[in-house]
Write an enzyme that holds these catalytic residues in place. Structure first.
Site, PDB file in Angstrom:
ATOM      1  N   ASN A 105       0.887  -1.163   0.000  1.00  0.00           N
ATOM      2  CA  ASN A 105       0.000   0.000   0.000  1.00  0.00           C
ATOM      3  C   ASN A 105       0.924   1.212   0.000  1.00  0.00           C
ATOM      4  O   ASN A 105       1.486   1.571   1.035  1.00  0.00           O
ATOM      5  CB  ASN A 105      -0.886  -0.035   1.251  1.00  0.00           C
ATOM      6  CG  ASN A 105      -1.903   1.085   1.265  1.00  0.00           C
ATOM      7  OD1 ASN A 105      -1.910   1.938   0.379  1.00  0.00           O
ATOM      8  ND2 ASN A 105      -2.746   1.100   2.269  1.00  0.00           N
ATOM      9  N   LYS A 142       3.568   0.797   3.004  1.00  0.00           N
ATOM     10  CA  LYS A 142       3.146  -0.180   4.009  1.00  0.00           C
ATOM     11  C   LYS A 142       3.094  -1.532   3.340  1.00  0.00           C
ATOM     12  O   LYS A 142       2.727  -1.619   2.157  1.00  0.00           O
ATOM     13  CB  LYS A 142       1.761   0.175   4.552  1.00  0.00           C
ATOM     14  CG  LYS A 142       1.751   1.477   5.311  1.00  0.00           C
ATOM     15  CD  LYS A 142       0.382   1.721   5.916  1.00  0.00           C
ATOM     16  CE  LYS A 142       0.310   3.130   6.460  1.00  0.00           C
ATOM     17  NZ  LYS A 142      -0.962   3.771   6.314  1.00  0.00           N
ATOM     18  N   ARG A 188      -2.495  -2.328  -3.533  1.00  0.00           N
ATOM     19  CA  ARG A 188      -3.758  -1.623  -3.322  1.00  0.00           C
ATOM     20  C   ARG A 188      -3.723  -0.389  -4.222  1.00  0.00           C
ATOM     21  O   ARG A 188      -2.863   0.483  -4.069  1.00  0.00           O
ATOM     22  CB  ARG A 188      -3.862  -1.211  -1.858  1.00  0.00           C
ATOM     23  CG  ARG A 188      -5.130  -0.484  -1.593  1.00  0.00           C
ATOM     24  CD  ARG A 188      -5.265  -0.094  -0.157  1.00  0.00           C
ATOM     25  NE  ARG A 188      -6.514   0.616  -0.013  1.00  0.00           N
ATOM     26  CZ  ARG A 188      -6.964   1.064   1.133  1.00  0.00           C
ATOM     27  NH1 ARG A 188      -6.280   0.867   2.229  1.00  0.00           N
ATOM     28  NH2 ARG A 188      -8.108   1.701   1.186  1.00  0.00           N
ATOM     29  N   HIS A 224     -12.998   2.583  -0.611  1.00  0.00           N
ATOM     30  CA  HIS A 224     -12.951   1.643   0.529  1.00  0.00           C
ATOM     31  C   HIS A 224     -13.500   0.269   0.131  1.00  0.00           C
ATOM     32  O   HIS A 224     -13.950  -0.504   0.981  1.00  0.00           O
ATOM     33  CB  HIS A 224     -13.753   2.155   1.746  1.00  0.00           C
ATOM     34  CG  HIS A 224     -13.105   3.313   2.454  1.00  0.00           C
ATOM     35  ND1 HIS A 224     -13.795   4.390   2.924  1.00  0.00           N
ATOM     36  CD2 HIS A 224     -11.806   3.557   2.750  1.00  0.00           C
ATOM     37  CE1 HIS A 224     -12.965   5.260   3.484  1.00  0.00           C
ATOM     38  NE2 HIS A 224     -11.739   4.768   3.389  1.00  0.00           N
ATOM     39  N   ARG A 229     -10.583  15.394   5.828  1.00  0.00           N
ATOM     40  CA  ARG A 229     -11.346  15.709   4.606  1.00  0.00           C
ATOM     41  C   ARG A 229     -12.750  16.183   4.983  1.00  0.00           C
ATOM     42  O   ARG A 229     -13.326  15.703   5.957  1.00  0.00           O
ATOM     43  CB  ARG A 229     -11.439  14.459   3.716  1.00  0.00           C
ATOM     44  CG  ARG A 229     -10.152  14.155   2.983  1.00  0.00           C
ATOM     45  CD  ARG A 229     -10.210  12.836   2.247  1.00  0.00           C
ATOM     46  NE  ARG A 229      -9.427  11.805   2.904  1.00  0.00           N
ATOM     47  CZ  ARG A 229      -9.502  10.511   2.641  1.00  0.00           C
ATOM     48  NH1 ARG A 229     -10.317  10.070   1.708  1.00  0.00           N
ATOM     49  NH2 ARG A 229      -8.752   9.644   3.294  1.00  0.00           N
ATOM     50  N   GLU A 259      -8.144  -5.193   4.838  1.00  0.00           N
ATOM     51  CA  GLU A 259      -8.016  -4.913   3.396  1.00  0.00           C
ATOM     52  C   GLU A 259      -6.859  -5.702   2.780  1.00  0.00           C
ATOM     53  O   GLU A 259      -6.938  -6.146   1.632  1.00  0.00           O
ATOM     54  CB  GLU A 259      -7.817  -3.405   3.193  1.00  0.00           C
ATOM     55  CG  GLU A 259      -9.080  -2.624   3.502  1.00  0.00           C
ATOM     56  CD  GLU A 259      -8.837  -1.210   3.986  1.00  0.00           C
ATOM     57  OE1 GLU A 259      -8.157  -1.037   5.026  1.00  0.00           O
ATOM     58  OE2 GLU A 259      -9.331  -0.275   3.354  1.00  0.00           O
TER      59      GLU A 259
END
Ligand code: AMP
Length: 405
Positions: A9, A16, A93, A182, A242, A381
């Site tokens: 990711n 990550k 991802r 997501h 956000r 995830e």
């Protein structure tokens, strides 16, 4: 040697990763880690599945250490200090799959990478960073299979009406649609609903992914039928930094009357709004909770967060035509009992009733009412990426036995 899957990711200054042994039916995580401070003060840290640190390294010459150096460090560490493992495949991802990538894809052709690159304009803050390691690995390790897994793909099951904005047809046809994000998290929750309650698997469920990024997804029989994020990951709920749903008139006002550049307005709405902007204190729910009693702005940010979640859930209940279950997930959803309690209190009209002691213990089932029910289900995830990799690589092996992994 065991061929392992590395799930990446990649962000602007961090990489990550999780390393999976894919030999069992369900891939098993063996290491987790990250390189953070890429380009400034890099720090490589790896932990085993029990949380023990197995690698910890920093560099002084941070400016010369980019994503390429980070990837080389990871692969070298794995193949030298962990001699029993070899790199079998890499999964990424990738935030945006646009209209056409409605499932994970084996990136075995530069044309696929070119198509994904055209989507950078739709997610300029994430997509270029997600694609960078794919490009580097294709150049440096062309024999290693790579799979791109998309945050948007899960939502392509939605009816067209849920994906449309009320704008001129030409704009819609050029790709201005509600994509949703997501999706890897929602796919995980959808895949485990039956382990918690068969009613959820077959029914109408709203999943609240409440982390630093936050959104809701309405699932009917496990499939996404509507979600709160739209064209970009700015829409819907307020998040850590956000703004969430905003009258587009505010953006014109910022540009025309307040003389902000487009870049400055974008930075404010992505990085200085949400919990941080309203509280003036922090994007982190734990910090806000710690200060809320004495700081009315921190309390207001928390209250606005819960209010917006409750309102948007009402909208998704209408889209589903009723509700059988509500699932909380991600950092706040899994850990912040007070947010869950506030949301469920605001949904008593829909038949929800909180089991306060189960909620305070973070138990899976937190509703006193049997229907509709409310749950905490941890998201994962990276596991979804590893599972998607298994499927994609096995299909590719059947089509062309030469593909490794
Ligand atoms: P995520 O992006 O999923 O890692 O979630 C990050 C958010 O979860 C931050 O706002 C954290 O403050 C919040 N969070 C994590 N642990 C807790 C906790 N124990 N209580 C309240 N909020 C938490």
């Amino acid at each position: 040697m065991i061929p392992v899957f590395v799930v990446l990711n990649a962000g602007s200054s961090s990489l990550k990763f999780q390393i999976f042994d894919p030999s069992d039916m369900k891939p098993k995580v063996i290491y987790r880690g990250m390189v953070e401070g890429i380009g400034t003060s890099p720090h490589f840290l790896v932990k085993d599945c029990d949380g023990a640190i197995v690698a910890d390294k920093t560099w002084d010459d941070g400016e010369a250490f980019g994503h390429e150096e980070a990837l080389v460090e990871l692969v070298t560490w794995m193949q030298t200090s962990r001699g029993e493992y070899r790199l079998g495949a890499v999964g990424h991802r990738v935030v945006h799959g646009g209209r056409f990538f409605d499932r994970p894809v084996l990136v075995d052709d530069d044309a696929i990478l070119d198509d994904l690159t055209t989507l950078e304009a739709l997610a300029p803050l994430h997509q270029p960073h997600n694609l960078k390691p794919i490009r580097i690995l294709r150049r440096r390790m062309p024999d290693i299979p790579q799979v791109a897994c998309f945050d948007t793909a899960f939502h392509r099951s939605q009816p067209l009406i849920a994906q449309l904005f009320a704008i001129p047809k030409e704009l819609t046809e050029s790709g201005v649609l509600r994509y949703g994000f997501h999706g890897l998290s929602y796919e995980h929750i959808s895949s485990v609903l039956g382990d918690y309650d068969p009613v959820l698997k077959a029914g109408r469920v709203i999943v609240a992914h409440l982390g630093n990024g936050a959104s809701l997804c309405a699932l009917n029989k496990g499939k996404s039928i509507a979600t709160t994020m739209g064209f970009s990951a700015l829409d819907g709920l307020p998040m850590g930094t956000r703004c969430g749903a905003l009258d587009p008139g505010v953006v014109f006002y910022m540009l025309r009357e307040m003389n902000f550049s487009a870049e400055a307005a974008e930075r404010i709405l992505y990085t200085q709004s949400g919990l941080l902007g309203v509280s003036g204190l922090s994007n982190d729910m734990r910090t806000l909770r710690a200060h809320a009693q004495k700081n009315p702005d921190a309390q207001r940010a928390i209250d606005l967060f819960a209010y917006r979640i409750t309102r948007e859930i009402g909208s998704l209940i209408a889209a589903l035509g009723g509700i059988d279950g509500l699932v909380f997930t991600a950092g706040i959803g899994e850990n912040d009992a007070a947010t869950r309690a506030a949301v469920i209190a605001g949904l008593s009209w829909a038949g929800f009733e909180l089991d306060a002691s189960a909620n305070s213990r973070n138990e899976p089932r937190i509703s006193a009412s049997s229907a509709p029910s409310a749950w905490i289900i941890p998201t994962n995830e990276e596991l979804v990426v590893a599972q998607q990799m298994k499927r994609v690589l096995s299909a590719a092996r059947q089509a062309a036995p030469a593909v490794a992994g």
